[in-house]
Scaffold this motif. Sequence first.
Motif, PDB file in Angstrom:
ATOM      1  N   VAL A 161       0.831  -1.208   0.000  1.00 61.50           N
ATOM      2  CA  VAL A 161       0.000   0.000   0.000  1.00 61.50           C
ATOM      3  C   VAL A 161       0.865   1.257   0.000  1.00 61.50           C
ATOM      4  CG1 VAL A 161      -1.692   1.334   1.326  1.00 61.50           C
ATOM      5  CG2 VAL A 161      -1.979  -1.132   1.064  1.00 61.50           C
ATOM      6  N   LEU A 162       1.917   1.259   0.799  1.00 57.16           N
ATOM      7  CA  LEU A 162       2.807   2.419   0.858  1.00 57.16           C
ATOM      8  C   LEU A 162       3.469   2.668  -0.494  1.00 57.16           C
ATOM      9  CD1 LEU A 162       4.454   4.623   2.325  1.00 57.16           C
ATOM     10  CD2 LEU A 162       6.043   2.812   3.044  1.00 57.16           C
ATOM     11  N   ASN A 163       4.078   1.644  -1.075  1.00 52.90           N
ATOM     12  CA  ASN A 163       4.794   1.835  -2.333  1.00 52.90           C
ATOM     13  C   ASN A 163       3.845   2.136  -3.494  1.00 52.90           C
ATOM     14  OD1 ASN A 163       7.315   1.491  -1.189  1.00 52.90           O
ATOM     15  ND2 ASN A 163       7.369  -0.705  -1.559  1.00 52.90           N
ATOM     16  N   PHE A 164       2.715   1.486  -3.518  1.00 53.86           N
ATOM     17  CA  PHE A 164       1.699   1.769  -4.535  1.00 53.86           C
ATOM     18  C   PHE A 164       1.257   3.224  -4.459  1.00 53.86           C
ATOM     19  CE2 PHE A 164      -2.986   1.863  -5.358  1.00 53.86           C
ATOM     20  CZ  PHE A 164      -2.951   1.663  -6.726  1.00 53.86           C
ATOM     21  N   SER A 165       1.005   3.696  -3.265  1.00 51.25           N
ATOM     22  CA  SER A 165       0.532   5.074  -3.086  1.00 51.25           C
ATOM     23  C   SER A 165       1.575   6.087  -3.522  1.00 51.25           C
ATOM     24  CB  SER A 165       0.159   5.313  -1.617  1.00 51.25           C
ATOM     25  OG  SER A 165      -0.823   4.403  -1.184  1.00 51.25           O
ATOM     26  N   MET A 166       2.828   5.846  -3.138  1.00 48.40           N
ATOM     27  CA  MET A 166       3.869   6.800  -3.493  1.00 48.40           C
ATOM     28  C   MET A 166       4.143   6.795  -5.000  1.00 48.40           C
ATOM     29  SD  MET A 166       6.432   6.629  -0.215  1.00 48.40           S
ATOM     30  CE  MET A 166       7.291   8.101  -0.755  1.00 48.40           C
ATOM     31  N   ALA A 167       4.006   5.632  -5.634  1.00 46.71           N
ATOM     32  CA  ALA A 167       4.164   5.579  -7.089  1.00 46.71           C
ATOM     33  C   ALA A 167       3.044   6.359  -7.780  1.00 46.71           C
ATOM     34  CB  ALA A 167       4.174   4.127  -7.561  1.00 46.71           C
ATOM     35  N   LEU A 168       1.807   6.152  -7.325  1.00 45.06           N
ATOM     36  CA  LEU A 168       0.688   6.894  -7.917  1.00 45.06           C
ATOM     37  C   LEU A 168       0.849   8.389  -7.728  1.00 45.06           C
ATOM     38  CD1 LEU A 168      -2.665   5.021  -7.221  1.00 45.06           C
ATOM     39  CD2 LEU A 168      -1.235   4.973  -9.264  1.00 45.06           C
ATOM     40  N   ARG A 169       1.312   8.779  -6.555  1.00 42.59           N
ATOM     41  CA  ARG A 169       1.493  10.219  -6.306  1.00 42.59           C
ATOM     42  C   ARG A 169       2.426  10.830  -7.334  1.00 42.59           C
ATOM     43  NH1 ARG A 169       4.956  13.692  -3.411  1.00 42.59           N
ATOM     44  NH2 ARG A 169       3.868  15.519  -2.559  1.00 42.59           N
ATOM     45  N   GLN A 170       3.511  10.127  -7.646  1.00 44.48           N
ATOM     46  CA  GLN A 170       4.447  10.648  -8.630  1.00 44.48           C
ATOM     47  C   GLN A 170       3.821  10.700 -10.028  1.00 44.48           C
ATOM     48  OE1 GLN A 170       6.762  12.062  -6.238  1.00 44.48           O
ATOM     49  NE2 GLN A 170       7.717  12.005  -8.253  1.00 44.48           N
ATOM     50  N   GLU A 171       3.021   9.693 -10.363  1.00 45.27           N
ATOM     51  CA  GLU A 171       2.364   9.671 -11.673  1.00 45.27           C
ATOM     52  C   GLU A 171       1.409  10.841 -11.861  1.00 45.27           C
ATOM     53  OE1 GLU A 171       0.604   6.176 -13.309  1.00 45.27           O
ATOM     54  OE2 GLU A 171       1.875   4.826 -12.130  1.00 45.27           O
ATOM     55  N   TYR A 172       0.703  11.204 -10.794  1.00 48.09           N
ATOM     56  CA  TYR A 172      -0.397  12.154 -10.942  1.00 48.09           C
ATOM     57  C   TYR A 172      -0.105  13.549 -10.404  1.00 48.09           C
ATOM     58  CZ  TYR A 172      -2.931   8.147 -12.529  1.00 48.09           C
ATOM     59  OH  TYR A 172      -3.320   7.051 -13.267  1.00 48.09           O
ATOM     60  N   ARG A 173       1.119  13.803  -9.979  1.00 49.17           N
ATOM     61  CA  ARG A 173       1.467  15.161  -9.564  1.00 49.17           C
ATOM     62  C   ARG A 173       1.332  16.087 -10.776  1.00 49.17           C
ATOM     63  NH1 ARG A 173       6.610  15.976  -5.841  1.00 49.17           N
ATOM     64  NH2 ARG A 173       5.377  17.820  -5.329  1.00 49.17           N
ATOM     65  N   GLY A 174       0.727  17.226 -10.559  1.00 45.71           N
ATOM     66  CA  GLY A 174       0.518  18.169 -11.650  1.00 45.71           C
ATOM     67  C   GLY A 174      -0.703  17.876 -12.490  1.00 45.71           C
ATOM     68  N   ARG A 175      -1.450  16.833 -12.139  1.00 45.99           N
ATOM     69  CA  ARG A 175      -2.652  16.486 -12.904  1.00 45.99           C
ATOM     70  C   ARG A 175      -3.920  16.619 -12.059  1.00 45.99           C
ATOM     71  NH1 ARG A 175      -1.552  10.873 -15.832  1.00 45.99           N
ATOM     72  NH2 ARG A 175      -3.436  11.503 -16.978  1.00 45.99           N
ATOM     73  N   GLY A 176      -3.809  17.299 -10.937  1.00 44.81           N
ATOM     74  CA  GLY A 176      -4.988  17.584 -10.120  1.00 44.81           C
ATOM     75  C   GLY A 176      -5.343  16.524  -9.109  1.00 44.81           C
ATOM     76  N   ILE A 177      -4.515  15.484  -8.980  1.00 41.36           N
ATOM     77  CA  ILE A 177      -4.818  14.380  -8.075  1.00 41.36           C
ATOM     78  C   ILE A 177      -3.788  14.338  -6.949  1.00 41.36           C
ATOM     79  CG2 ILE A 177      -5.202  11.896  -7.874  1.00 41.36           C
ATOM     80  CD1 ILE A 177      -7.156  13.298  -9.753  1.00 41.36           C
ATOM     81  N   ARG A 178      -4.285  14.238  -5.718  1.00 44.81           N
ATOM     82  CA  ARG A 178      -3.408  14.059  -4.567  1.00 44.81           C
ATOM     83  C   ARG A 178      -3.545  12.631  -4.044  1.00 44.81           C
ATOM     84  NH1 ARG A 178      -3.477  19.649  -0.982  1.00 44.81           N
ATOM     85  NH2 ARG A 178      -3.292  21.079  -2.754  1.00 44.81           N
ATOM     86  N   VAL A 179      -2.416  12.025  -3.721  1.00 45.95           N
ATOM     87  CA  VAL A 179      -2.407  10.660  -3.179  1.00 45.95           C
ATOM     88  C   VAL A 179      -1.573  10.655  -1.908  1.00 45.95           C
ATOM     89  CG1 VAL A 179      -1.871   8.237  -3.591  1.00 45.95           C
ATOM     90  CG2 VAL A 179      -2.621   9.687  -5.499  1.00 45.95           C
ATOM     91  N   LEU A 180      -2.155  10.179  -0.834  1.00 42.80           N
ATOM     92  CA  LEU A 180      -1.481  10.136   0.461  1.00 42.80           C
ATOM     93  C   LEU A 180      -1.458   8.711   0.989  1.00 42.80           C
ATOM     94  CD1 LEU A 180      -0.372  11.603   3.091  1.00 42.80           C
ATOM     95  CD2 LEU A 180      -2.753  11.560   3.878  1.00 42.80           C
ATOM     96  N   ALA A 181      -0.290   8.248   1.415  1.00 37.09           N
ATOM     97  CA  ALA A 181      -0.182   7.007   2.179  1.00 37.09           C
ATOM     98  C   ALA A 181      -0.222   7.369   3.660  1.00 37.09           C
ATOM     99  CB  ALA A 181       1.112   6.280   1.839  1.00 37.09           C
ATOM    100  N   PHE A 182      -1.210   6.858   4.353  1.00 34.79           N
ATOM    101  CA  PHE A 182      -1.435   7.159   5.763  1.00 34.79           C
ATOM    102  C   PHE A 182      -0.934   5.970   6.570  1.00 34.79           C
ATOM    103  CE2 PHE A 182      -5.066   7.155   9.067  1.00 34.79           C
ATOM    104  CZ  PHE A 182      -4.291   7.808  10.000  1.00 34.79           C
ATOM    105  N   CYS A 183       0.091   6.183   7.396  1.00 37.70           N
ATOM    106  CA  CYS A 183       0.800   5.094   8.069  1.00 37.70           C
ATOM    107  C   CYS A 183       0.762   5.257   9.583  1.00 37.70           C
ATOM    108  CB  CYS A 183       2.247   5.038   7.591  1.00 37.70           C
ATOM    109  SG  CYS A 183       2.444   4.898   5.800  1.00 37.70           S
ATOM    110  N   PRO A 184      -0.380   5.034  10.201  1.00 35.04           N
ATOM    111  CA  PRO A 184      -0.436   5.175  11.661  1.00 35.04           C
ATOM    112  C   PRO A 184       0.218   4.001  12.367  1.00 35.04           C
ATOM    113  CG  PRO A 184      -2.531   4.363  10.833  1.00 35.04           C
ATOM    114  CD  PRO A 184      -1.672   4.639   9.627  1.00 35.04           C
ATOM    115  N   GLY A 185       0.631   4.254  13.596  1.00 33.51           N
ATOM    116  CA  GLY A 185       1.036   3.171  14.481  1.00 33.51           C
ATOM    117  C   GLY A 185      -0.197   2.575  15.131  1.00 33.51           C
ATOM    118  N   PRO A 186      -0.060   1.918  16.280  1.00 31.95           N
ATOM    119  CA  PRO A 186      -1.217   1.325  16.952  1.00 31.95           C
ATOM    120  C   PRO A 186      -2.268   2.376  17.315  1.00 31.95           C
ATOM    121  CG  PRO A 186       0.825   0.498  17.881  1.00 31.95           C
ATOM    122  CD  PRO A 186       1.210   1.625  16.980  1.00 31.95           C
ATOM    123  N   VAL A 187      -3.522   2.052  17.026  1.00 28.90           N
ATOM    124  CA  VAL A 187      -4.645   2.946  17.297  1.00 28.90           C
ATOM    125  C   VAL A 187      -5.694   2.160  18.075  1.00 28.90           C
ATOM    126  CG1 VAL A 187      -6.392   4.457  16.274  1.00 28.90           C
ATOM    127  CG2 VAL A 187      -4.171   4.202  15.159  1.00 28.90           C
TER     128      VAL A 187
END
Length: 266
Positions: A161-187
């Motif tokens: 999920v982390l790597n997929f999200s960061m790859a998508l973010r790079q693909e879509y920067r400048g195209r109006g799409i924001r992608v965030l990988a949210f990585c919480p610890g224990p909740v």
Amino acid sequence: MPTASTALITGASSGIGAEFAAQLAARGHDLVLVARSADRLEELAKRLGDAHGITAHVLVQDLAVPDAARRIGAELDERGLTVDLLVNNAGFGTSGRFEAIDGQRDHDQLMVNVVALVDLTHELLPGMLARGKGSVINVASTAAFQPTPYLAVYGASKTFVLNFSMALRQEYRGRGIRVLAFCPGPVETAFFEVIGTRKAAVTGSFATPESVVKAALKALAADRAYVTPGLSNALNAHLTPRRPRVLVAAIAERMSRGVRDARQGG
């Protein structure tokens, strides 16, 4: 944060998903709430609608089935709904020695944590692109930053999920799409009841859903690539990749032995 008329949240019936729904409703977003629990979704939809004057749609769907995302997309089309913020929150974990874990349970875990997340992004991201705006929050974990013995499939799914999200973010920067990988610890959620032991929180400290969701929405507004709420979590996320992989795995195994022992009954 970016204006989004409607936010779709998976795993919305409790925990972090329900908290995303509450905070987004308070900001004026309409909602599409997705989970398996119809009664809990209906109660949440009514409560948030009454409190904030928003419209909350309920969509009951088991994300472990192969065509879950297609069904969700078809239902959205039938209701005439467009989604500008996708929160891929649904997920669960298994723990213990790999050979002792039911294979079907791990299969379902991957279907929910990985396959449904990718499929639903495929369903909704093209529409965001066509409208020139949109956001995706993919819920990973601090487990994404290293191998996690005795939570092997869960940790690996969150690394994806982390790597997929960061790859998508790079693909879509400048195209109006924001992608965030949210990585919480224990909740403090039911996650640890499902996984079978609170020792899966190897740090021993727990955050609240309210605090981590607030951090996620703040990070999305700042167009960050990923966020690990909490100082110790953030430090570990930055330092772990700089250590030898074999050493990281060995340290993680030692820290996770409590999970192994809890599943073995001592």
